[in-house]
Write a protein that holds these residues in place. Structure first.
Motif, PDB file in Angstrom:
ATOM      1  N   UNK A 180       6.831  14.708   4.184  1.00 26.35           N
ATOM      2  CA  UNK A 180       6.134  14.451   5.440  1.00 26.35           C
ATOM      3  C   UNK A 180       7.114  13.934   6.485  1.00 26.35           C
ATOM      4  N   UNK A 181       6.901  14.257   7.749  1.00 22.73           N
ATOM      5  CA  UNK A 181       7.807  13.791   8.803  1.00 22.73           C
ATOM      6  C   UNK A 181       7.663  12.281   9.025  1.00 22.73           C
ATOM      7  N   UNK A 182       8.683  11.675   9.611  1.00 19.87           N
ATOM      8  CA  UNK A 182       8.628  10.255   9.944  1.00 19.87           C
ATOM      9  C   UNK A 182       7.426   9.973  10.838  1.00 19.87           C
ATOM     10  N   UNK A 183       6.844   8.793  10.666  1.00 23.82           N
ATOM     11  CA  UNK A 183       5.692   8.341  11.469  1.00 23.82           C
ATOM     12  C   UNK A 183       4.455   9.213  11.286  1.00 23.82           C
ATOM     13  N   UNK A 184       4.340   9.923  10.181  1.00 24.94           N
ATOM     14  CA  UNK A 184       3.180  10.780   9.943  1.00 24.94           C
ATOM     15  C   UNK A 184       1.951   9.960   9.589  1.00 24.94           C
ATOM     16  N   UNK A 185       2.137   8.929   8.770  1.00 28.49           N
ATOM     17  CA  UNK A 185       1.016   8.156   8.247  1.00 28.49           C
ATOM     18  C   UNK A 185       0.779   6.883   9.048  1.00 28.49           C
ATOM     19  N   UNK A 186      -0.493   6.531   9.184  1.00 27.76           N
ATOM     20  CA  UNK A 186      -0.846   5.190   9.625  1.00 27.76           C
ATOM     21  C   UNK A 186      -0.976   4.297   8.394  1.00 27.76           C
ATOM     22  N   UNK A 187      -1.385   4.892   7.272  1.00 22.42           N
ATOM     23  CA  UNK A 187      -1.539   4.167   6.021  1.00 22.42           C
ATOM     24  C   UNK A 187      -1.353   5.135   4.861  1.00 22.42           C
ATOM     25  N   UNK A 188      -0.579   4.726   3.886  1.00 24.91           N
ATOM     26  CA  UNK A 188      -0.421   5.498   2.653  1.00 24.91           C
ATOM     27  C   UNK A 188      -0.708   4.573   1.488  1.00 24.91           C
ATOM     28  N   UNK A 189      -1.657   4.926   0.643  1.00 20.75           N
ATOM     29  CA  UNK A 189      -1.986   4.135  -0.530  1.00 20.75           C
ATOM     30  C   UNK A 189      -1.370   4.841  -1.732  1.00 20.75           C
ATOM     31  N   UNK A 190      -0.490   4.134  -2.414  1.00 19.08           N
ATOM     32  CA  UNK A 190       0.204   4.737  -3.556  1.00 19.08           C
ATOM     33  C   UNK A 190      -0.147   3.973  -4.826  1.00 19.08           C
ATOM     34  N   UNK A 191       0.014   4.613  -5.947  1.00 23.88           N
ATOM     35  CA  UNK A 191      -0.284   4.030  -7.245  1.00 23.88           C
ATOM     36  C   UNK A 191       1.007   4.005  -8.055  1.00 23.88           C
ATOM     37  N   UNK A 192       1.529   2.802  -8.326  1.00 23.51           N
ATOM     38  CA  UNK A 192       2.780   2.741  -9.089  1.00 23.51           C
ATOM     39  C   UNK A 192       2.606   3.257 -10.513  1.00 23.51           C
ATOM     40  N   UNK A 193       3.691   3.480 -11.155  1.00 21.34           N
ATOM     41  CA  UNK A 193       3.711   4.010 -12.524  1.00 21.34           C
ATOM     42  C   UNK A 193       3.437   2.890 -13.518  1.00 21.34           C
ATOM     43  N   UNK A 194       2.173   2.506 -13.664  1.00 19.68           N
ATOM     44  CA  UNK A 194       1.825   1.427 -14.582  1.00 19.68           C
ATOM     45  C   UNK A 194       2.130   1.802 -16.017  1.00 19.68           C
ATOM     46  N   UNK A 195       1.890   3.019 -16.394  1.00 20.00           N
ATOM     47  CA  UNK A 195       2.135   3.427 -17.781  1.00 20.00           C
ATOM     48  C   UNK A 195       3.609   3.318 -18.124  1.00 20.00           C
ATOM     49  N   UNK A 196       4.465   3.718 -17.211  1.00 18.86           N
ATOM     50  CA  UNK A 196       5.903   3.645 -17.454  1.00 18.86           C
ATOM     51  C   UNK A 196       6.334   2.186 -17.597  1.00 18.86           C
ATOM     52  N   UNK A 197       5.853   1.325 -16.717  1.00 19.92           N
ATOM     53  CA  UNK A 197       6.188  -0.094 -16.786  1.00 19.92           C
ATOM     54  C   UNK A 197       5.680  -0.710 -18.080  1.00 19.92           C
ATOM     55  N   UNK A 198       4.456  -0.389 -18.452  1.00 19.68           N
ATOM     56  CA  UNK A 198       3.888  -0.913 -19.698  1.00 19.68           C
ATOM     57  C   UNK A 198       4.696  -0.454 -20.898  1.00 19.68           C
ATOM     58  N   UNK A 199       5.120   0.793 -20.912  1.00 20.25           N
ATOM     59  CA  UNK A 199       5.918   1.310 -22.030  1.00 20.25           C
ATOM     60  C   UNK A 199       7.263   0.597 -22.113  1.00 20.25           C
ATOM     61  N   UNK A 200       7.894   0.350 -20.967  1.00 15.48           N
ATOM     62  CA  UNK A 200       9.176  -0.352 -20.957  1.00 15.48           C
ATOM     63  C   UNK A 200       9.016  -1.773 -21.503  1.00 15.48           C
TER      64      UNK A 200
END
Length: 58
Positions: A25-45
């Motif tokens: 996406x181009x710069x300044x495209x979003x007013x808000x982006x909701x992301x979901x971190x990699x909980x499974x990867x962190x839990x496995x580590x």
């Protein structure tokens, strides 16, 4: 990939790596982006680290 705001649909869910998706996406495209971190990867580590510590104590 260089694109304009007009080439993207709004109210869309994207299921892919966050950094890969946002780089499309181009710069300044979003007013808000909701992301979901990699909980499974962190839990496995954490589990791997715990198991390694338990093995050392036995």
């Amino acid at each position: 990939m260089h694109t304009t705001k007009d080439s993207f649909r709004i109210n869309r869910l994207v299921n892919m790596d966050c950094m890969d998706a946002l780089s499309r996406y181009p710069d300044d495209f979003f007013q808000l982006a909701i992301i979901d971190p990699h909980y499974c990867q962190l839990a496995q580590e954490r589990l791997d680290a715990t198991m390694a510590q338990v093995r050392m104590e036995v």
